[in-house]
Design a protein around this motif. Structure first.
Motif, PDB file in Angstrom:
ATOM      1  N   TRP A  75     -50.484 -17.664  55.367  1.00 45.28           N
ATOM      2  CA  TRP A  75     -50.456 -19.037  55.861  1.00 45.28           C
ATOM      3  C   TRP A  75     -51.538 -19.866  55.193  1.00 45.28           C
ATOM      4  O   TRP A  75     -52.630 -19.382  54.915  1.00 45.28           O
ATOM      5  N   GLU A  79     -48.292 -24.241  56.940  1.00 44.62           N
ATOM      6  CA  GLU A  79     -47.221 -23.715  56.093  1.00 44.62           C
ATOM      7  C   GLU A  79     -47.436 -22.228  55.866  1.00 44.62           C
ATOM      8  O   GLU A  79     -48.536 -21.793  55.546  1.00 44.62           O
ATOM      9  N   VAL A  81     -45.595 -18.321  54.380  1.00 45.20           N
ATOM     10  CA  VAL A  81     -44.592 -17.589  53.607  1.00 45.20           C
ATOM     11  C   VAL A  81     -44.544 -16.179  54.169  1.00 45.20           C
ATOM     12  O   VAL A  81     -45.580 -15.534  54.341  1.00 45.20           O
ATOM     13  N   GLU A  83     -42.702 -12.684  53.282  1.00 43.01           N
ATOM     14  CA  GLU A  83     -41.896 -11.920  52.333  1.00 43.01           C
ATOM     15  C   GLU A  83     -41.396 -10.664  53.028  1.00 43.01           C
ATOM     16  O   GLU A  83     -42.194  -9.886  53.557  1.00 43.01           O
ATOM     17  N   VAL A  97     -37.319 -14.212  51.498  1.00 47.96           N
ATOM     18  CA  VAL A  97     -38.609 -14.882  51.569  1.00 47.96           C
ATOM     19  C   VAL A  97     -38.436 -16.119  52.433  1.00 47.96           C
ATOM     20  O   VAL A  97     -37.682 -17.036  52.081  1.00 47.96           O
ATOM     21  N   TRP A  98     -39.103 -16.107  53.568  1.00 44.32           N
ATOM     22  CA  TRP A  98     -39.078 -17.245  54.490  1.00 44.32           C
ATOM     23  C   TRP A  98     -40.212 -18.198  54.144  1.00 44.32           C
ATOM     24  O   TRP A  98     -41.334 -17.764  53.885  1.00 44.32           O
ATOM     25  N   ARG A  99     -39.939 -19.477  54.164  1.00 43.49           N
ATOM     26  CA  ARG A  99     -40.945 -20.531  54.074  1.00 43.49           C
ATOM     27  C   ARG A  99     -40.975 -21.201  55.444  1.00 43.49           C
ATOM     28  O   ARG A  99     -40.008 -21.863  55.840  1.00 43.49           O
ATOM     29  N   GLY A 110     -37.867 -22.923  59.458  1.00 47.55           N
ATOM     30  CA  GLY A 110     -37.943 -21.977  58.359  1.00 47.55           C
ATOM     31  C   GLY A 110     -36.778 -22.139  57.407  1.00 47.55           C
ATOM     32  O   GLY A 110     -35.693 -22.583  57.802  1.00 47.55           O
ATOM     33  N   ALA A 112     -34.931 -20.045  53.880  1.00 48.93           N
ATOM     34  CA  ALA A 112     -34.850 -18.887  52.989  1.00 48.93           C
ATOM     35  C   ALA A 112     -33.605 -19.084  52.132  1.00 48.93           C
ATOM     36  O   ALA A 112     -32.682 -19.816  52.525  1.00 48.93           O
TER      37      ALA A 112
END
Length: 182
Positions: A75, A79, A81, A83, A97-99, A110, A112
């Motif tokens: 983080w 924001e 990420v 993985e 991979v989530w953002r 989120g 992906a």
């Protein structure tokens, strides 16, 4: 269309809308868990390495697939990420991979690559409800299936996750996961 058919159509639509409304209200709401502890804060739990073990069960409850997920979360401010590397019992692998974005007040979004649009989440107490549409490849075709995830923080190391997978409102199966942080 005559008046009788119009009346019948309006009654059917009204009944369908009422049924949908009742179904939406009948299940648990994230606020039901607001007083539960420990408090789930995604930025804290999904930070650093972790492992999850899970199963996919079909509509009959039979385990159709077993898997392990190795994850790393990072983080920067609001924001994040996450993985995820999936290892299935049949030897197949997958990566997501989530953002993630912390919107505040327990709300999260989120994205992906295999998620259609944006996932929406809301946390209260020890629980998070996470909803999204996944583009699921099966036998050379891609199906858009809905996921309704519920995550429950048990302690600072363990979180349980139960997700219902559906298409057109028809339940296809469930994913059950146990997350563990070192």
């Amino acid at each position: 269309m005559n008046a009788k058919n119009l009346t019948r159509s309006v009654r059917c639509l009204t009944l369908a809308a009422a049924t949908a409304l009742l179904a939406a209200c009948a299940g648990p709401q994230v606020d039901d868990y607001a007083r539960e502890t420990p408090k789930l804060v995604l930025r804290e739990y999904f930070n650093g390495p972790m492992t999850a073990h899970g199963v996919f069960t079909d509509r009959s409850g039979k385990v159709a697939r077993r898997f392990t997920v190795r994850m790393v979360g990072r983080w920067s401010g609001n924001e994040g990420v996450l993985e995820e590397d999936f290892f299935y019992s049949d030897g197949k692998t997958e990566r997501r991979v989530w953002r993630l974005t912390d919107l505040g007040d327990g709300r999260y979004t989120g994205r992906a690559d295999d998620v259609l649009g944006e996932a929406q989440g809301r946390a209260a107490g020890n629980a998070l409800r996470w909803q999204y549409t996944l583009k699921l490849p099966v036998d050379g075709k891609v199906y858009e299936v809905q996921f309704d995830d519920w995550m429950y923080l048990m302690d600072d190391k363990v979180m349980l996750n139960k997700a219902v997978m559906s298409k057109f409102g028809i339940r296809l199966g469930e994913v059950t996961l146990a997350f563990h942080k070192p």
